[in-house]
Design a protein around this motif. Structure first.
Motif, PDB file in Angstrom:
ATOM      1  N   VAL A 482      21.055 -12.033 -50.071  1.00  0.00           N
ATOM      2  CA  VAL A 482      19.459 -12.161 -49.301  1.00  0.00           C
ATOM      3  C   VAL A 482      20.181 -13.508 -47.758  1.00  0.00           C
ATOM      4  O   VAL A 482      19.925 -13.335 -47.031  1.00  0.00           O
ATOM      5  CB  VAL A 482      18.341 -12.146 -49.782  1.00  0.00           C
ATOM      6  CG1 VAL A 482      18.443 -14.231 -50.391  1.00  0.00           C
ATOM      7  CG2 VAL A 482      17.383 -12.431 -48.468  1.00  0.00           C
ATOM      8  N   GLU A 483      20.759 -14.491 -48.523  1.00  0.00           N
ATOM      9  CA  GLU A 483      21.554 -15.275 -47.850  1.00  0.00           C
ATOM     10  C   GLU A 483      22.833 -14.808 -46.559  1.00  0.00           C
ATOM     11  O   GLU A 483      23.087 -16.321 -46.196  1.00  0.00           O
ATOM     12  CB  GLU A 483      22.479 -16.812 -48.504  1.00  0.00           C
ATOM     13  CG  GLU A 483      21.020 -17.221 -49.159  1.00  0.00           C
ATOM     14  CD  GLU A 483      19.274 -17.941 -48.314  1.00  0.00           C
ATOM     15  OE1 GLU A 483      20.361 -17.807 -46.982  1.00  0.00           O
ATOM     16  OE2 GLU A 483      18.823 -18.049 -48.534  1.00  0.00           O
ATOM     17  N   ALA A 484      23.053 -14.272 -47.042  1.00  0.00           N
ATOM     18  CA  ALA A 484      24.748 -13.821 -46.750  1.00  0.00           C
ATOM     19  C   ALA A 484      24.497 -13.517 -45.098  1.00  0.00           C
ATOM     20  O   ALA A 484      25.735 -13.703 -44.424  1.00  0.00           O
ATOM     21  CB  ALA A 484      26.104 -11.161 -47.434  1.00  0.00           C
ATOM     22  N   MET A 593      25.954 -19.754 -53.066  1.00  0.00           N
ATOM     23  CA  MET A 593      27.287 -18.968 -52.619  1.00  0.00           C
ATOM     24  C   MET A 593      27.994 -18.057 -52.610  1.00  0.00           C
ATOM     25  O   MET A 593      29.569 -17.186 -51.882  1.00  0.00           O
ATOM     26  CB  MET A 593      28.161 -20.599 -53.927  1.00  0.00           C
ATOM     27  CG  MET A 593      28.059 -21.798 -53.422  1.00  0.00           C
ATOM     28  SD  MET A 593      28.908 -22.467 -54.681  1.00  0.00           S
ATOM     29  CE  MET A 593      27.727 -23.143 -56.195  1.00  0.00           C
ATOM     30  N   TRP A 594      27.628 -17.491 -53.912  1.00  0.00           N
ATOM     31  CA  TRP A 594      27.893 -15.324 -54.245  1.00  0.00           C
ATOM     32  C   TRP A 594      27.306 -14.985 -53.018  1.00  0.00           C
ATOM     33  O   TRP A 594      28.383 -14.552 -51.874  1.00  0.00           O
ATOM     34  CB  TRP A 594      27.076 -15.012 -55.407  1.00  0.00           C
ATOM     35  CG  TRP A 594      27.074 -13.756 -55.682  1.00  0.00           C
ATOM     36  CD1 TRP A 594      26.755 -12.282 -54.460  1.00  0.00           C
ATOM     37  CD2 TRP A 594      27.868 -13.593 -56.887  1.00  0.00           C
ATOM     38  NE1 TRP A 594      27.127 -11.512 -56.375  1.00  0.00           N
ATOM     39  CE2 TRP A 594      27.166 -12.342 -57.009  1.00  0.00           C
ATOM     40  CE3 TRP A 594      28.535 -14.834 -57.925  1.00  0.00           C
ATOM     41  CZ2 TRP A 594      28.393 -11.107 -58.073  1.00  0.00           C
ATOM     42  CZ3 TRP A 594      28.390 -13.325 -58.890  1.00  0.00           C
ATOM     43  CH2 TRP A 594      28.614 -12.560 -58.876  1.00  0.00           C
ATOM     44  N   SER A 595      26.343 -15.664 -52.215  1.00  0.00           N
ATOM     45  CA  SER A 595      25.991 -15.064 -50.471  1.00  0.00           C
ATOM     46  C   SER A 595      27.549 -14.923 -49.577  1.00  0.00           C
ATOM     47  O   SER A 595      27.494 -13.885 -48.539  1.00  0.00           O
ATOM     48  CB  SER A 595      25.488 -15.282 -50.303  1.00  0.00           C
ATOM     49  OG  SER A 595      23.802 -14.426 -50.895  1.00  0.00           O
ATOM     50  N   GLU A 596      27.597 -16.027 -49.937  1.00  0.00           N
ATOM     51  CA  GLU A 596      28.645 -16.763 -48.205  1.00  0.00           C
ATOM     52  C   GLU A 596      30.064 -15.925 -49.043  1.00  0.00           C
ATOM     53  O   GLU A 596      30.957 -15.613 -48.435  1.00  0.00           O
ATOM     54  CB  GLU A 596      29.090 -18.729 -48.592  1.00  0.00           C
ATOM     55  CG  GLU A 596      29.990 -18.756 -47.732  1.00  0.00           C
ATOM     56  CD  GLU A 596      29.868 -20.336 -48.303  1.00  0.00           C
ATOM     57  OE1 GLU A 596      30.956 -21.494 -47.075  1.00  0.00           O
ATOM     58  OE2 GLU A 596      28.771 -21.018 -49.107  1.00  0.00           O
ATOM     59  N   VAL A 597      30.296 -15.485 -50.421  1.00  0.00           N
ATOM     60  CA  VAL A 597      31.434 -14.792 -49.974  1.00  0.00           C
ATOM     61  C   VAL A 597      31.119 -13.325 -49.259  1.00  0.00           C
ATOM     62  O   VAL A 597      32.528 -13.056 -48.910  1.00  0.00           O
ATOM     63  CB  VAL A 597      31.543 -14.249 -51.918  1.00  0.00           C
ATOM     64  CG1 VAL A 597      32.606 -13.468 -52.408  1.00  0.00           C
ATOM     65  CG2 VAL A 597      31.854 -15.766 -52.702  1.00  0.00           C
ATOM     66  N   LEU A 598      30.437 -12.651 -49.257  1.00  0.00           N
ATOM     67  CA  LEU A 598      30.344 -11.714 -49.272  1.00  0.00           C
ATOM     68  C   LEU A 598      30.207 -11.671 -47.629  1.00  0.00           C
ATOM     69  O   LEU A 598      30.656 -11.039 -46.877  1.00  0.00           O
ATOM     70  CB  LEU A 598      28.929 -11.099 -50.270  1.00  0.00           C
ATOM     71  CG  LEU A 598      29.283 -10.727 -51.530  1.00  0.00           C
ATOM     72  CD1 LEU A 598      27.524 -10.016 -50.943  1.00  0.00           C
ATOM     73  CD2 LEU A 598      30.243  -9.859 -51.333  1.00  0.00           C
ATOM     74  N   ALA A 599      29.632 -13.283 -47.483  1.00  0.00           N
ATOM     75  CA  ALA A 599      29.269 -13.714 -45.621  1.00  0.00           C
ATOM     76  C   ALA A 599      30.560 -13.564 -44.847  1.00  0.00           C
ATOM     77  O   ALA A 599      30.447 -13.096 -43.896  1.00  0.00           O
ATOM     78  CB  ALA A 599      28.090 -14.575 -45.722  1.00  0.00           C
ATOM     79  N   LEU A 600      31.660 -14.477 -45.970  1.00  0.00           N
ATOM     80  CA  LEU A 600      32.493 -14.726 -44.758  1.00  0.00           C
ATOM     81  C   LEU A 600      34.015 -13.494 -44.784  1.00  0.00           C
ATOM     82  O   LEU A 600      34.731 -13.191 -44.000  1.00  0.00           O
ATOM     83  CB  LEU A 600      33.343 -15.717 -46.135  1.00  0.00           C
ATOM     84  CG  LEU A 600      32.768 -16.816 -45.446  1.00  0.00           C
ATOM     85  CD1 LEU A 600      33.663 -18.593 -46.156  1.00  0.00           C
ATOM     86  CD2 LEU A 600      32.362 -17.183 -43.748  1.00  0.00           C
TER      87      LEU A 600
END
Length: 664
Positions: A482-484, A593-600
């Motif tokens: 959800v945060e991605a 942090m898990w979402s940030e992997v996908l976001a970046l």
């Protein structure tokens, strides 16, 4: 919270309170809230009873999935005003009746999700396509989460646990939201704090400044007060605002969650909660956290040493030791000395109203939409402004959103996007989201600017969604995805392609200074070790609380924080302020942090131009419009054209990603 809140708007079928294709929200007073809540619950019960009696041999998508979606919309029509107004209404009586309505609605849904009759109908349903398959799977998971397959005695016990947890979550949140804690300082104790801030600060009869713990106050004191004693007093007081009550609530919630796991046959609450997340198992999360920790451990020590040296320079004491209450202050000092970055200059560069308009210009250009102010929409406070969203090409109305940007007493203390009404293409219902923050009125500093874009990313996920069913709309995705979209959108706050639109938005504003932006980018890359090490600690603490036999939360926190380089600060009670792990991020805080992997990784699809409108259109149609009706990993792989990896995330941690981007 960077924190996502889930609540939805209000509509009752028997009264013309607003149209399904309008952004108008019902804003009842306390007495009306009680009446409307009961009315909505009664209507929902009536529809549920009819669905339970549907012959199994006649079950199909139209009479089961579509009807369930209508029931969910009706239920959400209660949760909308209750969920939103409980957090933002300036009227304490409205907040109280909204809280009570939320509990009634939660109890109803917990009970409904234990209905064997309803469960059997969804088991019998044959989906007509992939969207219906995903919807059916989500619904069955919700029933199974509530123990529909357990013996009746265990179901009753489980129902009581869920209802008790809901009440405790609400109590914890209210203790934070309605907190009136203040701390007083003399003018001398606040040396270094901006004069403009002090001019508007309240004073007591003795002439001392009386400060609370909203973010503008936190930033002012912790970032700029030169007195270490002042910062220490403020830090400790801030870490205790949840009080003994919240510590006890968290302890009880942890115990209840273990009972829940025991009843449902899982070894821990973490195992119970993880099975419907992308990570799938606690072991996968712990491996991820261990990997991140191995990358940030030395970086954290390096950051601390640099800040310690800055403290030694500032104080003239070579043997200075860095304390937790020093971090924000010496980060600002180091950024000023090393990068010549002054947050006052940043606020002057990004004045409040032009910056909001710029963000909307950037977003509208990227996604092909227009945002039109709608002063006719009633709001709950004079600070709040409303907007309608239109598709540029077709000029079709899509949705609406509200901005509630500044702090006040009795308001939610952090930053969140409330998806107040979910879209349903099937029924023609359009979405509404609300952005709730606590920004300074004096323009945006660097952190606030990124938070603005982050939370607006959540809003866009809500209001640009085009899902068949409202239960899968917008941010109704797996919690570790959800945060991605919002984390990815932070990048638009600092990229030159987006900043080029600033002067187009506000011709009378000071032109964007590329040297200032370069300083901001350089400064942003400092402190990655401290930031991500702290995120690992929060996530590991969350997972430890969700493990079997977690023990007392405060004792556990003291033990875990004591092992970090800066140690545990005696007298602080951080777990009593950590609302995420009492609410929806339990066994899920790692998701940031898990979402940030996908976001970046998704960001890579834009190459060197984040204002590539072709990619913006692809992203809008693939990621934002699909909400949760397609698996998140499937959407990500389709958008980037390959399986995702963590390369960009680990480059971000090391500071290499930002540095490489600055050279392009």
């Amino acid at each position: 919270m960077n924190k996502l809140a889930i609540c939805i708007s209000v509509l009752f079928a028997s009264a013309p309170l607003y149209a399904a294709q309008s952004g108008a929200l019902l804003l009842p007073n306390a007495e009306q809230m009680v009446q409307f809540c009961q009315q909505g619950i009664d209507q929902a019960k009536s529809k549920i009873t009819k669905l339970e009696k549907l012959p199994l041999n006649k079950v199909n998508a139209a009479n089961t999935l579509a009807e369930w979606d209508r029931i969910n919309q009706l239920a959400d029509k209660i949760g909308g005003p209750a969920g939103l107004l409980s957090e933002v209404s300036p009227d304490s009586a409205v907040r109280a009746t909204a809280d009570a309505c939320n509990l009634k609605m939660s109890a109803l849904m917990n009970d409904v999700l234990q209905s064997e009759a309803l469960y059997s109908r969804f088991k019998a349903l044959k989906p007509k396509d992939a969207i219906d398959t995903e919807a059916r799977a989500d619904i069955l998971n919700n029933f199974e989460d509530r123990g529909v397959n357990l013996p009746k005695a265990k179901r009753a016990e489980l129902l009581a646990i869920f209802n008790k947890i809901e009440k405790l979550q609400q109590d914890f949140s209210r203790n934070m939201r309605d907190n009136q804690a203040k701390i007083s300082f003399s003018a001398a104790e606040l040396t270094g704090v901006a004069a403009r801030f002090l001019e508007t600060a309240k004073k007591d009869a003795a002439g001392q400044y009386v400060l609370g713990f909203d973010y503008p106050e936190i930033d002012a004191v912790m970032g700029y007060a030169e007195s270490e004693t002042t910062r220490e007093r403020y830090y400790i007081a801030r870490m205790k605002i949840g009080g003994a009550a919240n510590l006890q609530i968290l302890k009880e919630v942890v115990q209840l969650r273990q009972q829940l796991a025991d009843l449902t046959g899982y070894p821990s609450y973490a195992a119970f909660a993880m099975r419907n997340k992308m990570a799938a198992t606690p072991e996968a999360v712990n491996t991820f956290l261990s990997d991140v920790q191995s990358r940030v451990s030395e970086l954290e020590k390096s950051d601390i040493e640099e800040l310690r040296q800055e403290k030694a320079r500032f104080t003239g004491k070579a043997d200075s030791q860095l304390k937790r209450w020093d971090v924000a202050f010496y980060e600002e000092q180091l950024k000023a000395s090393r990068y010549q970055l002054d947050q006052k200059q940043v606020r002057e560069q990004f004045p409040t109203e032009p910056t909001i308009a710029w963000m909307m210009n950037v977003t509208g250009t990227l996604y092909g939409v227009e945002f039109r102010p709608n002063a006719a929409l009633k709001t709950w406070h004079s600070d709040v402004r409303a907007y309608d969203v239109f598709d540029k090409a077709s000029q079709k109305y899509l949705s609406s959103f509200y901005l509630d940007l500044f702090p006040r007493d009795g308001k939610y203390k952090h930053a969140a996007a409330f998806p107040v009404r979910g879209v349903s293409v099937l029924s023609g219902q359009t979405p509404v989201s609300v952005l709730v923050t606590n920004f300074s009125r004096e323009g945006f500093n660097q952190d606030e600017l990124e938070t603005l874009f982050h939370e607006f990313g959540h809003v866009m996920h809500g209001v640009l969604s085009k899902t068949r069913y409202s239960m899968q709309a917008g941010t109704s995705v797996k919690r570790d995805f959800v945060e991605a979209p919002s984390q990815m959108y932070e990048e638009w706050a600092r990229r030159p392609e987006a900043e080029a639109l600033f002067n187009d938005t506000c011709a009378s504003c000071k032109p964007i200074d590329p040297k200032l932006i370069a300083k901001m980018d350089d400064a942003r890359r400092f402190g990655r070790g401290l930031k991500y090490a702290r995120q690992v600690l929060y996530s590991a603490f969350d997972m430890a609380l969700a493990a079997k036999n977690a023990g007392d939360p405060l004792v556990l926190w003291q033990t875990m924080e004591a092992k970090t380089p800066l140690g545990y600060v005696a007298g602080t009670e951080f777990p009593g302020t950590f609302g995420h792990i009492v609410g929806g991020y339990a066994a899920g805080y790692y998701g940031y942090m898990w979402s940030e992997v996908l976001a970046l990784d998704m960001l890579s699809a834009y190459g060197n131009n984040v204002m590539d409108v072709k990619q913006g259109k692809r992203y809008r149609e693939l990621i934002l419009e699909n909400g949760g009706q397609r698996p998140a990993m499937q959407l990500v792989e389709e958008f980037i054209g390959r399986k995702p990896n963590a390369d960009a995330f680990f480059q971000e941690i090391s500071g290499q990603r930002g540095a490489k981007q600055a050279l392009k």
